[in-house]
Motif scaffolding. Structure first.
Motif, mmCIF file in Angstrom:
data_model
loop_
_atom_site.group_PDB
_atom_site.id
_atom_site.type_symbol
_atom_site.label_atom_id
_atom_site.label_comp_id
_atom_site.label_asym_id
_atom_site.label_seq_id
_atom_site.Cartn_x
_atom_site.Cartn_y
_atom_site.Cartn_z
ATOM 1 N N GLY A 51 1.023 -1.252 -0.367
ATOM 2 C CA GLY A 51 -0.047 0.265 -0.118
ATOM 3 C C GLY A 51 0.979 1.390 0.021
ATOM 4 N N PRO A 52 0.269 2.666 -0.129
ATOM 5 C CA PRO A 52 0.722 3.707 -0.890
ATOM 6 C C PRO A 52 1.478 4.105 1.022
ATOM 7 C CG PRO A 52 -1.376 4.059 -0.230
ATOM 8 C CD PRO A 52 -1.032 2.932 -0.640
ATOM 9 N N LEU A 53 3.090 4.750 0.768
ATOM 10 C CA LEU A 53 3.474 5.340 2.179
ATOM 11 C C LEU A 53 3.024 6.670 3.043
ATOM 12 C CD1 LEU A 53 6.630 3.218 1.869
ATOM 13 C CD2 LEU A 53 5.684 2.621 3.126
ATOM 14 N N ARG A 160 -10.850 7.107 12.456
ATOM 15 C CA ARG A 160 -12.299 7.679 12.281
ATOM 16 C C ARG A 160 -12.274 8.927 10.677
ATOM 17 N NH1 ARG A 160 -16.771 5.066 10.137
ATOM 18 N NH2 ARG A 160 -19.058 6.913 10.111
ATOM 19 N N SER A 161 -10.620 9.840 11.548
ATOM 20 C CA SER A 161 -11.239 11.006 10.743
ATOM 21 C C SER A 161 -9.873 9.953 9.756
ATOM 22 C CB SER A 161 -9.937 11.945 11.755
ATOM 23 O OG SER A 161 -10.038 13.172 11.387
ATOM 24 N N LEU A 162 -9.152 9.371 9.687
ATOM 25 C CA LEU A 162 -7.821 9.422 9.019
ATOM 26 C C LEU A 162 -8.581 8.104 7.612
ATOM 27 C CD1 LEU A 162 -4.743 9.549 11.143
ATOM 28 C CD2 LEU A 162 -5.537 11.001 8.624
ATOM 29 N N ARG A 163 -9.471 8.137 7.739
ATOM 30 C CA ARG A 163 -10.673 6.943 7.230
ATOM 31 C C ARG A 163 -10.477 6.955 5.444
ATOM 32 N NH1 ARG A 163 -14.759 9.576 9.173
ATOM 33 N NH2 ARG A 163 -16.584 10.477 7.436
ATOM 34 N N ASP A 164 -9.959 8.026 5.326
ATOM 35 C CA ASP A 164 -9.805 8.202 3.481
ATOM 36 C C ASP A 164 -8.318 8.012 3.249
ATOM 37 O OD1 ASP A 164 -9.102 10.716 5.523
ATOM 38 O OD2 ASP A 164 -8.983 11.886 3.675
ATOM 39 N N ALA A 169 0.882 0.164 4.972
ATOM 40 C CA ALA A 169 2.056 0.238 5.298
ATOM 41 C C ALA A 169 2.239 1.852 5.930
ATOM 42 C CB ALA A 169 2.481 -0.068 3.362
ATOM 43 N N ARG A 170 1.618 2.603 5.022
ATOM 44 C CA ARG A 170 0.817 3.581 5.608
ATOM 45 C C ARG A 170 1.048 3.635 6.978
ATOM 46 N NH1 ARG A 170 -3.484 5.921 2.510
ATOM 47 N NH2 ARG A 170 -2.341 7.350 0.974
ATOM 48 N N LEU A 171 0.076 2.807 8.150
ATOM 49 C CA LEU A 171 -0.461 2.754 8.987
ATOM 50 C C LEU A 171 0.467 2.743 9.881
ATOM 51 C CD1 LEU A 171 -2.672 2.885 11.390
ATOM 52 C CD2 LEU A 171 -3.147 0.624 10.456
ATOM 53 N N ILE A 172 1.185 1.175 9.451
ATOM 54 C CA ILE A 172 2.435 0.495 10.342
ATOM 55 C C ILE A 172 3.919 2.054 10.196
ATOM 56 C CG2 ILE A 172 4.472 -0.754 10.018
ATOM 57 C CD1 ILE A 172 1.999 -2.976 9.378
ATOM 58 N N LEU A 173 3.973 2.262 8.632
ATOM 59 C CA LEU A 173 5.153 3.373 9.435
ATOM 60 C C LEU A 173 4.749 4.163 9.745
ATOM 61 C CD1 LEU A 173 7.916 4.801 7.740
ATOM 62 C CD2 LEU A 173 6.041 5.849 6.122
ATOM 63 N N TRP A 174 3.896 4.896 9.596
ATOM 64 C CA TRP A 174 3.244 6.666 10.527
ATOM 65 C C TRP A 174 2.700 6.359 11.899
ATOM 66 C CZ3 TRP A 174 3.442 11.084 8.716
ATOM 67 C CH2 TRP A 174 4.193 11.561 7.722
ATOM 68 N N SER A 175 3.016 4.618 12.690
ATOM 69 C CA SER A 175 2.644 4.376 13.625
ATOM 70 C C SER A 175 4.067 4.429 14.578
ATOM 71 C CB SER A 175 1.866 3.408 14.310
ATOM 72 O OG SER A 175 0.090 3.702 13.850
ATOM 73 N N GLY A 206 4.883 -7.054 19.375
ATOM 74 C CA GLY A 206 4.661 -6.427 17.878
ATOM 75 C C GLY A 206 3.928 -6.897 16.819
ATOM 76 N N LEU A 207 3.979 -7.696 16.736
ATOM 77 C CA LEU A 207 3.000 -8.927 15.665
ATOM 78 C C LEU A 207 1.835 -8.739 16.223
ATOM 79 C CD1 LEU A 207 4.934 -12.217 15.061
ATOM 80 C CD2 LEU A 207 4.310 -10.240 13.454
ATOM 81 N N LEU A 208 1.152 -8.638 17.428
ATOM 82 C CA LEU A 208 0.249 -8.533 18.554
ATOM 83 C C LEU A 208 -0.435 -6.872 17.937
ATOM 84 C CD1 LEU A 208 0.601 -10.591 21.163
ATOM 85 C CD2 LEU A 208 -1.293 -11.022 19.644
ATOM 86 N N ALA A 209 0.440 -6.187 17.958
ATOM 87 C CA ALA A 209 0.125 -4.952 18.045
ATOM 88 C C ALA A 209 -0.030 -4.002 16.735
ATOM 89 C CB ALA A 209 1.732 -3.819 18.386
ATOM 90 N N GLY A 210 1.156 -4.741 15.834
ATOM 91 C CA GLY A 210 0.484 -4.943 14.298
ATOM 92 C C GLY A 210 -1.363 -5.010 13.854
ATOM 93 N N GLY A 211 -1.164 -6.255 14.303
ATOM 94 C CA GLY A 211 -3.173 -7.069 13.505
ATOM 95 C C GLY A 211 -3.540 -6.514 14.372
ATOM 96 N N ALA A 212 -3.479 -5.762 15.740
ATOM 97 C CA ALA A 212 -4.889 -5.351 16.381
ATOM 98 C C ALA A 212 -5.195 -3.933 15.676
ATOM 99 C CB ALA A 212 -4.328 -4.653 17.474
ATOM 100 N N THR A 213 -4.106 -3.132 15.393
ATOM 101 C CA THR A 213 -4.278 -1.541 15.289
ATOM 102 C C THR A 213 -4.438 -1.924 13.699
ATOM 103 O OG1 THR A 213 -2.538 -1.087 16.609
ATOM 104 C CG2 THR A 213 -2.641 0.410 14.678
ATOM 105 N N ILE A 214 -4.271 -2.721 13.074
ATOM 106 C CA ILE A 214 -4.827 -2.343 11.385
ATOM 107 C C ILE A 214 -6.718 -2.840 11.388
ATOM 108 C CG2 ILE A 214 -4.758 -3.823 9.495
ATOM 109 C CD1 ILE A 214 -1.681 -4.039 9.823
ATOM 110 N N GLY A 215 -6.890 -3.839 11.921
ATOM 111 C CA GLY A 215 -8.150 -4.366 12.378
ATOM 112 C C GLY A 215 -9.016 -3.207 13.182
ATOM 113 N N LEU A 216 -7.999 -1.861 14.395
ATOM 114 C CA LEU A 216 -9.249 -1.391 13.986
ATOM 115 C C LEU A 216 -9.563 -0.516 13.428
ATOM 116 C CD1 LEU A 216 -7.980 -0.653 17.840
ATOM 117 C CD2 LEU A 216 -10.729 -1.644 17.890
#
Length: 276
Positions: A51-53, A160-164, A169-175, A206-216
């Motif tokens: 995905g985009p970064l 919710r604000s960043l749903r656009d 990739a963007r979520l992981i990088l910027w988190s 790290g794996l758990l937090a990443g998966g949970a963050t993406i899910g939310l």
């Protein structure tokens, strides 16, 4: 949403097991380093990011990253002194904060039914945990839990604000990328060299937090707080499972009764009129 809550419950249980031997900065630094390493490995192996970064809203992304750090630190420091299920009693203030923040910050309507089923769910939590509250005078643990809950609610508002701007990739990088440089010096000062088993557990965070963050983030792209907030109370079920399987703490009749009320509230909230 439910998958993310399940991953967070495993993450919290794993963090509680680690909390006696490691500083919060080391645990969080490990978490974000693993996330960035996984993203880098994906780019190297696939020759492209998932995905985009880039982002058009760096300020909002940085704010979400800051609240993620606050959420992780608050829950870690709270659960160091509280049983997992009891710590979740504090966490269950987050759905109420979330509804209020959605209404004030995002101007999204919050129907009375959402407040009502959140209230029913919280009543179930009180029913389950009130007879066995054990922290006593450890008010700092509750204070850290409240901070974590507020930051968690703000993360969901930012999702919710960043749903656009979706994309793993963007979520992981910027988190992870903004937080890691700030955590590394603190973690270095408090460093405790982990044995192999603990190193794997720290990496698993790290794996758990990443998966949970993406899910939310995915959940709040498709639905708003009134729809999703009552589901937060289902985390009580995951906490009970963790207490049984890891610490051998069998739930009392009060806990079973509270879990039934929580499950009922979550189901009924999903039957209410949809909020987009």
């Amino acid at each position: 949403m439910l998958s993310a809550l399940g991953l967070f419950a495993v993450l919290d249980a794993n963090s509680k097991l680690l909390s006696g031997g490691y500083h919060v900065s080391q645990v969080l630094a490990f978490r974000y380093a693993v996330l960035l390493a996984l993203l880098a490995a994906w780019v190297i192996l696939r020759r492209a990011a998932p995905g985009p970064l880039g982002t058009r809203r760096p300020g909002a992304q940085l704010l979400r990253s800051a609240f993620m750090v606050g959420s992780g630190a608050g829950f870690f420091l709270s659960l160091r002194h509280l049983p997992l299920a009891e710590g979740y009693l504090v966490y269950f203030t987050a759905p109420f904060m979330l509804l209020a923040l959605f209404r004030v910050l995002l101007k999204e309507p919050v129907p009375a039914s959402a407040w009502g089923w959140c209230g029913v769910g919280f009543t179930g939590v009180l029913l389950a945990l009130w007879p066995g509250l054990s922290a006593g005078g450890a008010w700092a643990a509750y204070a850290w839990g409240m901070l974590g809950s507020f930051c968690h609610a703000m993360v969901l508002v930012m999702n919710r604000s960043l749903r656009d701007e979706p994309g793993m990739a963007r979520l992981i990088l910027w988190s992870a990328a903004p937080a890691l440089p700030l955590l590394v010096p603190w973690a270095w000062a408090e460093w405790a060299t982990p044995p192999a088993g603990d190193a794997l557990a720290l990496a698993a965070n790290g794996l758990l937090a990443g998966g949970a963050t993406i899910g939310l983030a995915a959940a709040f792209r498709y639905a708003s707080a009134p729809r999703l907030a009552p589901l937060e109370f289902s985390a009580l079920v995951f906490a009970v499972i963790a207490d049984v399987t890891i610490w051998g703490v069998w739930p009392s009749a009060w806990v079973w009764a509270g879990a039934a009320v929580v499950s009922f509230a979550g189901i009924m909230a999903q039957r209410a009129p949809r909020a987009a």
